[in-house]
Design a protein around this motif. Structure first.
Motif, PDB file in Angstrom:
ATOM      1  N   ASP A 135      -1.738  -9.051 -20.853  1.00  0.00           N
ATOM      2  CA  ASP A 135      -2.757  -8.365 -20.055  1.00  0.00           C
ATOM      3  C   ASP A 135      -2.176  -7.707 -18.794  1.00  0.00           C
ATOM      4  OD1 ASP A 135      -4.697  -9.108 -21.873  1.00  0.00           O
ATOM      5  OD2 ASP A 135      -5.236 -10.928 -20.773  1.00  0.00           O
ATOM      6  N   ILE A 136      -0.887  -7.862 -18.565  1.00  0.00           N
ATOM      7  CA  ILE A 136      -0.279  -7.265 -17.377  1.00  0.00           C
ATOM      8  C   ILE A 136      -0.128  -5.769 -17.595  1.00  0.00           C
ATOM      9  CG2 ILE A 136       1.840  -7.119 -16.007  1.00  0.00           C
ATOM     10  CD1 ILE A 136       2.157 -10.126 -16.373  1.00  0.00           C
ATOM     11  N   TYR A 137      -0.584  -5.008 -16.633  1.00  0.00           N
ATOM     12  CA  TYR A 137      -0.540  -3.551 -16.693  1.00  0.00           C
ATOM     13  C   TYR A 137       0.901  -3.051 -16.548  1.00  0.00           C
ATOM     14  CZ  TYR A 137      -1.811   1.240 -15.379  1.00  0.00           C
ATOM     15  OH  TYR A 137      -1.927   2.605 -15.299  1.00  0.00           O
ATOM     16  N   ARG A 138       1.621  -3.546 -15.532  1.00  0.00           N
ATOM     17  CA  ARG A 138       3.032  -3.228 -15.345  1.00  0.00           C
ATOM     18  C   ARG A 138       3.613  -4.129 -14.263  1.00  0.00           C
ATOM     19  NH1 ARG A 138       2.182   2.332 -12.237  1.00  0.00           N
ATOM     20  NH2 ARG A 138       0.948   2.647 -14.038  1.00  0.00           N
ATOM     21  N   VAL A 139       4.927  -4.260 -14.279  1.00  0.00           N
ATOM     22  CA  VAL A 139       5.663  -4.987 -13.247  1.00  0.00           C
ATOM     23  C   VAL A 139       6.617  -4.006 -12.594  1.00  0.00           C
ATOM     24  CG1 VAL A 139       7.284  -6.858 -12.758  1.00  0.00           C
ATOM     25  CG2 VAL A 139       5.538  -7.166 -14.520  1.00  0.00           C
ATOM     26  N   ASN A 170      -4.821  -0.709  -9.895  1.00  0.00           N
ATOM     27  CA  ASN A 170      -4.789  -0.784  -8.434  1.00  0.00           C
ATOM     28  C   ASN A 170      -4.826  -2.199  -7.860  1.00  0.00           C
ATOM     29  OD1 ASN A 170      -7.388  -1.434  -9.052  1.00  0.00           O
ATOM     30  ND2 ASN A 170      -8.334   0.134  -7.787  1.00  0.00           N
ATOM     31  N   GLN A 171      -4.569  -3.199  -8.667  1.00  0.00           N
ATOM     32  CA  GLN A 171      -4.573  -4.590  -8.192  1.00  0.00           C
ATOM     33  C   GLN A 171      -3.298  -5.274  -8.668  1.00  0.00           C
ATOM     34  OE1 GLN A 171      -7.852  -6.929  -9.599  1.00  0.00           O
ATOM     35  NE2 GLN A 171      -7.438  -8.591  -8.191  1.00  0.00           N
ATOM     36  N   GLN A 174       0.823  -1.212   0.000  1.00  0.00           N
ATOM     37  CA  GLN A 174       0.000   0.000   0.000  1.00  0.00           C
ATOM     38  C   GLN A 174       0.859   1.267   0.000  1.00  0.00           C
ATOM     39  OE1 GLN A 174      -3.237   0.288  -0.481  1.00  0.00           O
ATOM     40  NE2 GLN A 174      -3.444  -1.926  -0.595  1.00  0.00           N
ATOM     41  N   LYS A 175       1.911   1.273   0.792  1.00  0.00           N
ATOM     42  CA  LYS A 175       2.786   2.451   0.827  1.00  0.00           C
ATOM     43  C   LYS A 175       3.513   2.629  -0.501  1.00  0.00           C
ATOM     44  CE  LYS A 175       3.356   3.025   5.733  1.00  0.00           C
ATOM     45  NZ  LYS A 175       4.270   3.155   6.862  1.00  0.00           N
ATOM     46  N   TYR A 219       6.017  -6.471  -7.849  1.00  0.00           N
ATOM     47  CA  TYR A 219       4.574  -6.277  -7.859  1.00  0.00           C
ATOM     48  C   TYR A 219       4.118  -6.395  -9.304  1.00  0.00           C
ATOM     49  CZ  TYR A 219       5.410  -4.378  -3.203  1.00  0.00           C
ATOM     50  OH  TYR A 219       5.803  -4.215  -1.899  1.00  0.00           O
ATOM     51  N   ILE A 220       3.269  -7.369  -9.572  1.00  0.00           N
ATOM     52  CA  ILE A 220       2.750  -7.566 -10.921  1.00  0.00           C
ATOM     53  C   ILE A 220       1.333  -7.019 -10.952  1.00  0.00           C
ATOM     54  CG2 ILE A 220       2.160  -9.247 -12.701  1.00  0.00           C
ATOM     55  CD1 ILE A 220       4.410 -11.004 -11.629  1.00  0.00           C
ATOM     56  N   PHE A 221       1.193  -5.832 -11.526  1.00  0.00           N
ATOM     57  CA  PHE A 221      -0.108  -5.171 -11.588  1.00  0.00           C
ATOM     58  C   PHE A 221      -0.915  -5.730 -12.752  1.00  0.00           C
ATOM     59  CE2 PHE A 221       2.195  -2.233  -8.991  1.00  0.00           C
ATOM     60  CZ  PHE A 221       1.239  -1.638  -8.187  1.00  0.00           C
TER      61      PHE A 221
END
Length: 184
Positions: A136-140, A154-155, A38-39, A148-150
């Motif tokens: 389909d991955i937004y970003r890593v 926000n997920q 979250q941070k 973090y695999i977005f």
């Protein structure tokens, strides 16, 4: 008879051709990992430098104007506010993150297993199953301790580096598959 043998061979080869995974890791999402995510998310994607600059400029203007007018008590109050505000903000943020974590029972101590294949990744937990194509991955995002695999803005899936057997191999693999950025 020959047709039956050919069909049996086809069935045998097609069922025995199972794709092996390339990487596999499990993550237990406890309060510590949830708070770190979250941070990171708030600091890297949702905060803007403009409000911070505006607040700093307003504080400087307030200090200078009150100093010129001789209102030293107001100057002192503004300085105290500048010192205390970040502490209050940090306390409030931590309280909200704890409340968010405790209110969502589905993520409390959730153990999630991520399996990476050549064309897609799978996420399995007690509560869900998800198959994601790399396109389909937004970003890593990579930090010192995690990936973090977005899968949306926000997920994200959390991967703890210490749980990976081959961090460098995984990094090379995921850089080829999805948009990637390293953060410090």
């Amino acid at each position: 008879m020959k047709k039956d043998k050919d069909n049996k061979k086809k069935k045998k080869t097609s069922s025995s051709v199972k794709k092996d995974y390339l990487f596999k890791t499990s993550t237990i999402i406890d309060m510590y990992e949830f708070k770190k995510f979250q941070k990171f998310y708030l600091n890297k994607f949702k905060s803007s430098i403009i409000p911070i600059i505006i607040m700093a400029l307003l504080a400087i203007v307030a200090i200078v104007l009150n100093f010129i007018k001789g209102n030293y008590s107001v100057v002192g109050l503004v300085i105290v506010f500048i010192i205390v505000y970040p502490i209050i903000l940090s306390f409030t943020l931590n309280s909200q993150i704890k409340k968010m974590y405790k209110s969502n029972k589905r993520i409390n101590m959730l153990e999630e297993t991520l399996t990476f294949y050549d064309e897609f990744l799978e996420s399995k937990s007690d509560h869900n199953y998800c198959k994601v194509q790399y396109t389909d991955i937004y970003r890593v995002c990579e930090t010192k301790s995690n990936f973090y695999i977005f899968i949306s803005d926000n997920q994200a899936f959390i991967i703890i580096k210490s749980e990976l057997k081959d961090v460098d191999g995984f990094k090379d693999f995921i850089i080829d598959k999805a948009p990637y950025k390293k953060y410090r």
